[in-house]
Design an enzyme around this catalytic site. Structure first.
Site, PDB file in Angstrom:
ATOM      1  N   SER A 265       0.864  -0.985   0.175  1.00  0.00           N
ATOM      2  CA  SER A 265      -0.092  -0.329   0.007  1.00  0.00           C
ATOM      3  C   SER A 265       0.862   1.221   0.111  1.00  0.00           C
ATOM      4  O   SER A 265       1.850   1.308  -0.948  1.00  0.00           O
ATOM      5  CB  SER A 265      -1.211  -0.249   1.103  1.00  0.00           C
ATOM      6  OG  SER A 265      -2.158   0.685   1.269  1.00  0.00           O
TER       7      SER A 265
ATOM      8  N   ASP B 291     -10.007  -3.753  -4.840  1.00  0.00           N
ATOM      9  CA  ASP B 291      -9.263  -2.822  -4.306  1.00  0.00           C
ATOM     10  C   ASP B 291      -9.183  -1.916  -4.945  1.00  0.00           C
ATOM     11  O   ASP B 291      -8.616  -2.425  -6.893  1.00  0.00           O
ATOM     12  CB  ASP B 291      -8.039  -3.609  -3.857  1.00  0.00           C
ATOM     13  CG  ASP B 291      -6.775  -3.028  -3.515  1.00  0.00           C
ATOM     14  OD1 ASP B 291      -7.347  -1.616  -2.700  1.00  0.00           O
ATOM     15  OD2 ASP B 291      -5.037  -2.949  -3.117  1.00  0.00           O
TER      16      ASP B 291
ATOM     17  N   HIS C 229      -7.866  -4.863  -0.892  1.00  0.00           N
ATOM     18  CA  HIS C 229      -6.571  -4.247  -0.433  1.00  0.00           C
ATOM     19  C   HIS C 229      -6.056  -4.919   0.829  1.00  0.00           C
ATOM     20  O   HIS C 229      -7.221  -5.545   1.715  1.00  0.00           O
ATOM     21  CB  HIS C 229      -7.040  -3.758  -0.382  1.00  0.00           C
ATOM     22  CG  HIS C 229      -5.484  -2.820   0.365  1.00  0.00           C
ATOM     23  ND1 HIS C 229      -4.893  -1.771   0.016  1.00  0.00           N
ATOM     24  CD2 HIS C 229      -5.646  -1.822   1.446  1.00  0.00           C
ATOM     25  CE1 HIS C 229      -4.181  -0.961  -0.188  1.00  0.00           C
ATOM     26  NE2 HIS C 229      -4.163  -0.963   0.974  1.00  0.00           N
TER      27      HIS C 229
END
Length: 313
Positions: free
Chosen positions: A153, A249, A279
């Site tokens: 991320s 995601d 995610h």
């Protein structure tokens, strides 16, 4: 393909929780850490916390060793955060699995977070920690000639911009980059995945914008490649990349776009897309079969690129 039922059950169970952006950052961080301690932790040979010098003061790192031999590849790892939350503690389990699957020494970095440490504190800390790792790798079993960067991320953003900075500064030399569902661009114009997966899939579009807005105090920085690396004019000369994206995601499209730009720039790039994941799914390694499969695939990719010069300590 539908979202994996185990992940769907987790989303259903958390449906009543307040949105991230409605919780003060300190309380949100405490909540993430309280959840993280519940996960089972695989044993690695040695784990050690250190404080290392950084541009704003000391940086905490956690070093994971697969065994006490010398000559391992070494990976600086940057945890996911939406630029605001999480820590080396929340990502302890993920780093342990990465250490075991890759056979590499992992140096997990507690880089600065917004709002206390907005851009460019995170990239500055990340580059400093990677430079420190290159200089000291042999002291904890690592081979500086096999230095890699990795993150998930917003942590993947830190990995990318560290690789860009190292390329432009002439070092340290980075052998590979592992990018797990990376943040690569400020969403001035919403990609399709923000619209399709921006609600009900875990990380939300409103939470991501909240993180961005705390991180970038100057709107002009939205176009800065050190914040939005998809906007870097030249990606050539970067190390080989392994990019993971997930169908459920909101960062799916920018991760795939970045992988495409790397390939177009001549960078050897592997894109692994998981069409039933969301995610953050790699954080469930040890509890979710698909996360274990993904982590094993990362390890296999790394094994093809590293040579462990094993010698007793």
């Amino acid at each position: 393909m539908a979202l994996h039922p185990q992940l769907q059950a987790i989303l259903d169970s958390s449906a009543g929780m307040p949105p991230m952006q409605n919780v003060p950052p300190a309380a949100l961080r405490a909540s993430f850490e309280a959840q993280a301690v519940k996960a089972p932790r695989p044993e690695v040979a040695h784990v050690e916390d250190r404080m290392i010098p950084g541009p704003r003061g000391e940086i905490r790192v956690r070093i994971y060793r697969p065994d006490m031999d010398q000559g391992h590849a070494v990976i600086t790892y940057f945890h996911g955060s939406a630029f605001v939350v999480c820590s080396i503690d929340t990502h302890d389990v993920l780093c342990r699995h990465l250490c075991l699957q890759s056979g590499a020494v992992i140096v997990s970095v507690d880089y600065g977070l917004a709002p206390e440490a907005p851009f460019p504190a995170g990239p500055d800390d990340s580059f400093a920690a990677t430079s420190w790792t290159a200089a000291h790798a042999t002291s904890f079993g690592g081979d500086p000639a096999q230095l890699m960067v990795a993150g998930d991320s917003a942590g993947a953003t830190m990995a990318i911009v560290t690789a860009l900075r190292a390329r432009d500064a002439g070092g340290p030399t980075i052998a590979a980059q592992l990018l797990f569902y990376p943040v690569t661009d400020y969403p001035d114009m919403l990609p399709a995945s923000y619209i399709e997966r921006g609600e009900g899939c875990g990380l939300t579009a409103s939470a991501m914008r909240w993180g961005w807005d705390l991180y970038l105090t100057d709107p002009a920085d939205r176009a800065n490649p050190m914040a939005s690396p998809l906007r870097a004019p030249d990606l050539s000369g970067l190390p080989p990349a392994y990019v993971i994206t997930a169908e459920y995601d909101l960062l799916r499209d920018e991760g795939q776009a970045f992988a495409g730009r790397l390939t177009a720039a001549g960078v050897a790039t592997t894109l692994a897309h998981y069409d039933d994941m969301n995610h953050g799914f790699l954080g469930m390694a040890g509890s979710l079969d698909r996360a274990d499969e993904a982590m094993a695939a990362v390890g296999a990719w790394l094994a093809a690129r590293t040579i462990t010069q094993r010698s007793p300590r």
